[in-house]
Design a protein around this motif. Structure first.
Motif, PDB file in Angstrom:
ATOM      1  N   GLU A  97       0.778  -1.113   0.077  1.00 17.93           N
ATOM      2  CA  GLU A  97      -0.118  -0.121  -0.184  1.00 17.93           C
ATOM      3  C   GLU A  97       1.109   1.219  -0.047  1.00 17.93           C
ATOM      4  O   GLU A  97       1.781   1.385   0.764  1.00 17.93           O
ATOM      5  CB  GLU A  97      -0.915  -0.048   1.303  1.00 17.93           C
ATOM      6  CG  GLU A  97      -1.925  -0.912   1.183  1.00 17.93           C
ATOM      7  CD  GLU A  97      -3.177  -0.585   0.337  1.00 17.93           C
ATOM      8  OE1 GLU A  97      -3.683  -1.612  -0.036  1.00 17.93           O
ATOM      9  OE2 GLU A  97      -3.384   0.637  -0.189  1.00 17.93           O
ATOM     10  N   GLN A  98       0.543   2.193  -0.748  1.00 18.09           N
ATOM     11  CA  GLN A  98       1.259   3.277  -0.832  1.00 18.09           C
ATOM     12  C   GLN A  98       0.380   4.546  -0.383  1.00 18.09           C
ATOM     13  O   GLN A  98      -0.901   4.573  -0.667  1.00 18.09           O
ATOM     14  CB  GLN A  98       1.830   3.653  -2.294  1.00 18.09           C
ATOM     15  CG  GLN A  98       2.764   2.780  -2.811  1.00 18.09           C
ATOM     16  CD  GLN A  98       3.447   3.133  -4.109  1.00 18.09           C
ATOM     17  OE1 GLN A  98       3.601   2.228  -5.116  1.00 18.09           O
ATOM     18  NE2 GLN A  98       3.741   4.355  -4.294  1.00 18.09           N
ATOM     19  N   SER A  99       1.021   5.409   0.110  1.00 19.09           N
ATOM     20  CA  SER A  99       0.247   6.685   0.603  1.00 19.09           C
ATOM     21  C   SER A  99       1.280   7.875   0.524  1.00 19.09           C
ATOM     22  O   SER A  99       2.418   7.711   0.835  1.00 19.09           O
ATOM     23  CB  SER A  99      -0.125   6.492   2.038  1.00 19.09           C
ATOM     24  OG  SER A  99       0.838   6.221   2.854  1.00 19.09           O
ATOM     25  N   LEU A 117       8.519  16.577   0.356  1.00 19.77           N
ATOM     26  CA  LEU A 117       7.316  15.664   0.312  1.00 19.77           C
ATOM     27  C   LEU A 117       7.935  14.043   0.780  1.00 19.77           C
ATOM     28  O   LEU A 117       9.257  13.794   0.395  1.00 19.77           O
ATOM     29  CB  LEU A 117       6.510  15.426  -0.986  1.00 19.77           C
ATOM     30  CG  LEU A 117       7.208  15.011  -2.282  1.00 19.77           C
ATOM     31  CD1 LEU A 117       6.750  13.540  -2.467  1.00 19.77           C
ATOM     32  CD2 LEU A 117       7.288  15.860  -3.110  1.00 19.77           C
ATOM     33  N   THR A 118       6.926  13.315   1.415  1.00 17.50           N
ATOM     34  CA  THR A 118       7.342  11.973   1.565  1.00 17.50           C
ATOM     35  C   THR A 118       6.328  10.910   1.082  1.00 17.50           C
ATOM     36  O   THR A 118       5.215  11.418   1.278  1.00 17.50           O
ATOM     37  CB  THR A 118       7.745  11.710   2.919  1.00 17.50           C
ATOM     38  OG1 THR A 118       8.681  12.561   3.473  1.00 17.50           O
ATOM     39  CG2 THR A 118       8.047  10.332   3.347  1.00 17.50           C
ATOM     40  N   VAL A 119       6.589  10.050   0.459  1.00 17.22           N
ATOM     41  CA  VAL A 119       5.775   8.974  -0.255  1.00 17.22           C
ATOM     42  C   VAL A 119       6.045   7.647   0.707  1.00 17.22           C
ATOM     43  O   VAL A 119       7.082   7.446   1.072  1.00 17.22           O
ATOM     44  CB  VAL A 119       6.010   8.942  -1.566  1.00 17.22           C
ATOM     45  CG1 VAL A 119       4.935   7.599  -2.043  1.00 17.22           C
ATOM     46  CG2 VAL A 119       5.651   9.966  -2.470  1.00 17.22           C
ATOM     47  N   TYR A 120       5.165   6.933   1.173  1.00 15.68           N
ATOM     48  CA  TYR A 120       5.207   5.846   1.837  1.00 15.68           C
ATOM     49  C   TYR A 120       4.737   4.505   1.152  1.00 15.68           C
ATOM     50  O   TYR A 120       3.854   4.529   0.442  1.00 15.68           O
ATOM     51  CB  TYR A 120       4.677   5.855   3.260  1.00 15.68           C
ATOM     52  CG  TYR A 120       5.203   6.819   4.116  1.00 15.68           C
ATOM     53  CD1 TYR A 120       4.220   8.255   4.212  1.00 15.68           C
ATOM     54  CD2 TYR A 120       6.176   6.960   4.880  1.00 15.68           C
ATOM     55  CE1 TYR A 120       4.839   9.454   4.704  1.00 15.68           C
ATOM     56  CE2 TYR A 120       6.403   8.088   5.875  1.00 15.68           C
ATOM     57  CZ  TYR A 120       5.875   9.079   5.776  1.00 15.68           C
ATOM     58  OH  TYR A 120       6.586  10.186   6.275  1.00 15.68           O
ATOM     59  N   CYS A 121       5.481   3.419   1.476  1.00 18.44           N
ATOM     60  CA  CYS A 121       4.978   1.944   0.708  1.00 18.44           C
ATOM     61  C   CYS A 121       5.295   1.084   1.768  1.00 18.44           C
ATOM     62  O   CYS A 121       6.206   0.902   2.734  1.00 18.44           O
ATOM     63  CB  CYS A 121       6.137   1.890  -0.280  1.00 18.44           C
ATOM     64  SG  CYS A 121       6.145   0.157  -1.103  1.00 18.44           S
ATOM     65  N   ASN A 122       3.939   0.678   2.296  1.00 18.34           N
ATOM     66  CA  ASN A 122       3.892  -0.232   3.379  1.00 18.34           C
ATOM     67  C   ASN A 122       3.464  -1.711   3.121  1.00 18.34           C
ATOM     68  O   ASN A 122       2.467  -1.625   2.159  1.00 18.34           O
ATOM     69  CB  ASN A 122       2.895   0.360   4.407  1.00 18.34           C
ATOM     70  CG  ASN A 122       3.519   1.639   5.171  1.00 18.34           C
ATOM     71  OD1 ASN A 122       4.780   1.551   5.603  1.00 18.34           O
ATOM     72  ND2 ASN A 122       3.241   2.479   4.947  1.00 18.34           N
ATOM     73  N   SER A 123       3.788  -2.775   3.872  1.00 20.07           N
ATOM     74  CA  SER A 123       3.477  -3.925   3.591  1.00 20.07           C
ATOM     75  C   SER A 123       3.387  -4.850   4.867  1.00 20.07           C
ATOM     76  O   SER A 123       4.166  -4.607   5.761  1.00 20.07           O
ATOM     77  CB  SER A 123       4.445  -4.713   2.592  1.00 20.07           C
ATOM     78  OG  SER A 123       4.033  -6.124   2.465  1.00 20.07           O
TER      79      SER A 123
END
Lengths: 111, 116
Positions: free
Chosen positions: A5-7, A19-25
């Motif tokens: 999931e990206q946010s 800016l910061t983009v997150y990628c979670n699993s």
């Protein structure tokens, strides 16, 4: 099965902002990649991170792989209009030839 | 430079038609992939192939089939196109022989398919 999931999904910022983009699993990956896709083109690889806790810098872009190798972040400093595009993270299996892509973050940098 | 080409950038087909999407890579890569890309869903793997005549189902193979008769060519087939197959289709390849992991995927420019 969507494993990453990206946010946020959409981000619109002014030129010069950070800016910061997150990628979670919930899954562990052997390595993780970030791609950027411009309109009308396929994704292009930006970076690969392979070690938990690893930080890589690519000019104004900083990539970090989580200690547990389940998540990652992409930080852009002083964003420019040329950074506009769709950013995709991809977790890679131990075999190295299976890629699990994130949901994507569409970035627009306004001049 | 690795080059991955796709036969069409834009395609409009009618419901029930048989659709062929062609992908060719020029770097002698063993592995080839077909994805579909939809907003908010990222890239979802349809099929992949490790070698000539080899194929493996990805996450969403229903309604699709593939063919890999030659190493450089990987075809995606929609046997009977439906409106829910309207999407962007991306082909990719990676070369693993003689290279160290992790591997880089090289993508084609995509085919935007509309089924009416």
């Amino acid at each position: 099965t969507q494993l990453l999931e990206q946010s946020p999904q959409f981000l619109s910022i002014q030129e010069g902002e950070n800016l910061t983009v997150y990628c979670n699993s919930s899954s562990v990956f052997s390595s993780l990649q970030w791609y950027r896709q411009e309109p009308g083109e396929g994704p292009v690889l930006l970076v690969t991170v392979v070690t938990g806790g690893e930080v890589k810098k690519l000019k104004r872009l900083t990539f970090q792989f989580g200690d547990a190798r389940k998540d990652s972040s992409l930080h852009i400093t002083a964003a420019q209009p040329g950074d506009t595009g769709l950013y995709l993270c991809a977790g890679i299996s131990n075999t190295g030839n299976q890629f699990y892509f994130g949901t994507g973050t569409s970035l627009t940098v306004i001049p | 430079d690795v080059k991955v080409t796709q036969s069409s950038r834009y395609l409009v087909k009618r419901t029930g038609e048989k659709v062929f999407l062609e992908c060719v890579q020029d770097m002698d890569h063993e592995n080839m992939f077909w994805y579909r890309q939809d907003p908010g869903l990222g890239l979802r793997l349809i099929y992949f192939s490790y070698d000539v005549k080899m194929k493996e189902k990805g996450d969403i193979p229903e309604g699709y089939s593939v063919s890999r008769e030659k190493k450089e060519r990987f075809s995606l087939i929609l046997e009977s196109a439906s409106t829910n197959q309207t999407s962007m289709y991306l082909c990719a390849s990676i070369g693993s022989q003689g290279r160290r992991q992790p591997y880089e995927q090289y993508f084609g420019p995509g085919t935007r398919l509309t089924v009416t």
